[in-house]
Design an enzyme around this catalytic site. Structure first.
Site, PDB file in Angstrom:
ATOM      1  N   GLU A   1     -13.443 -18.968  13.084  1.00  0.00           N
ATOM      2  CA  GLU A   1     -12.395 -19.684  13.185  1.00  0.00           C
ATOM      3  C   GLU A   1     -12.952 -21.240  13.599  1.00  0.00           C
ATOM      4  O   GLU A   1     -12.306 -22.298  13.083  1.00  0.00           O
ATOM      5  CB  GLU A   1     -11.511 -19.463  14.625  1.00  0.00           C
ATOM      6  CG  GLU A   1     -11.089 -18.043  14.552  1.00  0.00           C
ATOM      7  CD  GLU A   1     -10.659 -17.539  16.046  1.00  0.00           C
ATOM      8  OE1 GLU A   1      -9.973 -16.580  16.179  1.00  0.00           O
ATOM      9  OE2 GLU A   1     -11.453 -18.024  17.106  1.00  0.00           O
TER      10      GLU A   1
ATOM     11  N   ASP B   1      -1.810 -10.839  13.711  1.00  0.00           N
ATOM     12  CA  ASP B   1      -1.382  -9.553  13.696  1.00  0.00           C
ATOM     13  C   ASP B   1      -0.110  -9.651  14.633  1.00  0.00           C
ATOM     14  O   ASP B   1       0.064 -10.091  15.486  1.00  0.00           O
ATOM     15  CB  ASP B   1      -2.385  -8.612  14.106  1.00  0.00           C
ATOM     16  CG  ASP B   1      -2.985  -8.944  15.426  1.00  0.00           C
ATOM     17  OD1 ASP B   1      -2.547  -8.399  16.543  1.00  0.00           O
ATOM     18  OD2 ASP B   1      -3.711  -9.721  15.569  1.00  0.00           O
TER      19      ASP B   1
END
Length: 264
Positions: free
Chosen positions: A35, A222
């Site tokens: 990230e 998710d």
């Protein structure tokens, strides 16, 4: 004039002046290297070989000047024993405390990926600005201790930023597990959360203690209440969703540039 909420008149004046001056130093706290690195490259930051953090900690600081901002990205680093990203609330709280002490930021941004709940309208790739942050795995069923365990905090209010950028708003719930037990689920529902992560509430706790404004930007990898296993969906979507996160954080930083806290 009597102090307000334990603050002297001078302290209140200084706080007011801080909100009016242009933001200068930003600390972006990110749990995972995947990230962090796209943003390091985007802002053309350099790794600090000798950050003034305590000896032995794995945290990595990238820093540089982007437009009118002094930007610091602090990645939690790899665990020295297991070699994996140091995710979770313990590392996040320690890094936040140390970064505030060392770097004296005007604003902290916690950026990262998160699970989302389709029942609350979250979709893969959505980027949320958290409005409220709480824990869902600190269950202490004793009066008042129960509220302490939840640890509800509000993120710094940014109405102008929200108006300008197409980010969704939702409540964030934090716990130290990637999966979700039935007990966690009940707490998350009680928290009215749209997104779920492993660091946000710990960071919110520290910034509240030290009175540093913070915002929380989370991109959904998710769907926690979906049909696919969390681990499978997280791995499948991490790269693509990180690109969405990268774009959103860049837009936020561009918006912040040249503005004061009161203008956000």
């Amino acid at each position: 004039m009597a102090p307000h909420d334990g603050k002297s008149v001078m302290e209140e004046f200084m706080a007011s002046e801080t909100e009016k001056r242009p933001i200068s130093t930003i600390v972006i706290i990110i749990a995972m290297q995947t990230e962090a690195l796209p943003l390091v490259n985007k802002f053309q930051l350099s790794e600090d070989p000798n950050p003034t953090f305590p000896k032995g900690v794995p945290w990595v600081r990238y820093h540089g000047i982007y437009k009118d901002l002094n930007i610091n990205i602090i990645w939690l680093g790899n665990d020295s024993v297991f070699g994996v990203n140091s995710v979770g609330t313990v590392s996040a709280s320690l890094v936040t405390y140390a970064s505030i002490q060392v770097l004296k930021p005007d604003l902290i941004i916690n950026a990262g990926t998160a699970g989302g709940f389709k029942a609350k309208g979250a979709c893969i790739g959505d980027v949320f600005l958290a409005s409220d942050i709480a824990f869902h795995d600190r269950r202490i069923p004793i009066p008042v201790f129960d509220l302490y365990g939840v640890g509800l905090q509000q993120a710094f209010s940014t109405p102008n930023l929200l108006k300008e950028l197409s980010l969704k708003v939702g409540k964030l719930s934090t716990g130290d597990s990637l999966d979700m037990s039935p007990e966690d689920e009940a707490s998350i529902i009680a928290n009215d959360a749209t997104i779920k992560d492993m660091e946000g509430a710990a960071i919110a706790y520290v910034v509240d203690l030290l009175e540093v404004p913070a915002i929380f930007i989370k991109a959904v990898t998710d769907i926690v209440d979906g049909d696919k296993p969390t681990v499978v969906e997280f791995r499948q979507n991490l790269a693509a969703v990180t690109a969405e996160l990268d774009q959103a954080v860049t837009q936020v930083v561009d918006f912040i540039n040249g503005k004061s806290l009161s203008e956000l």
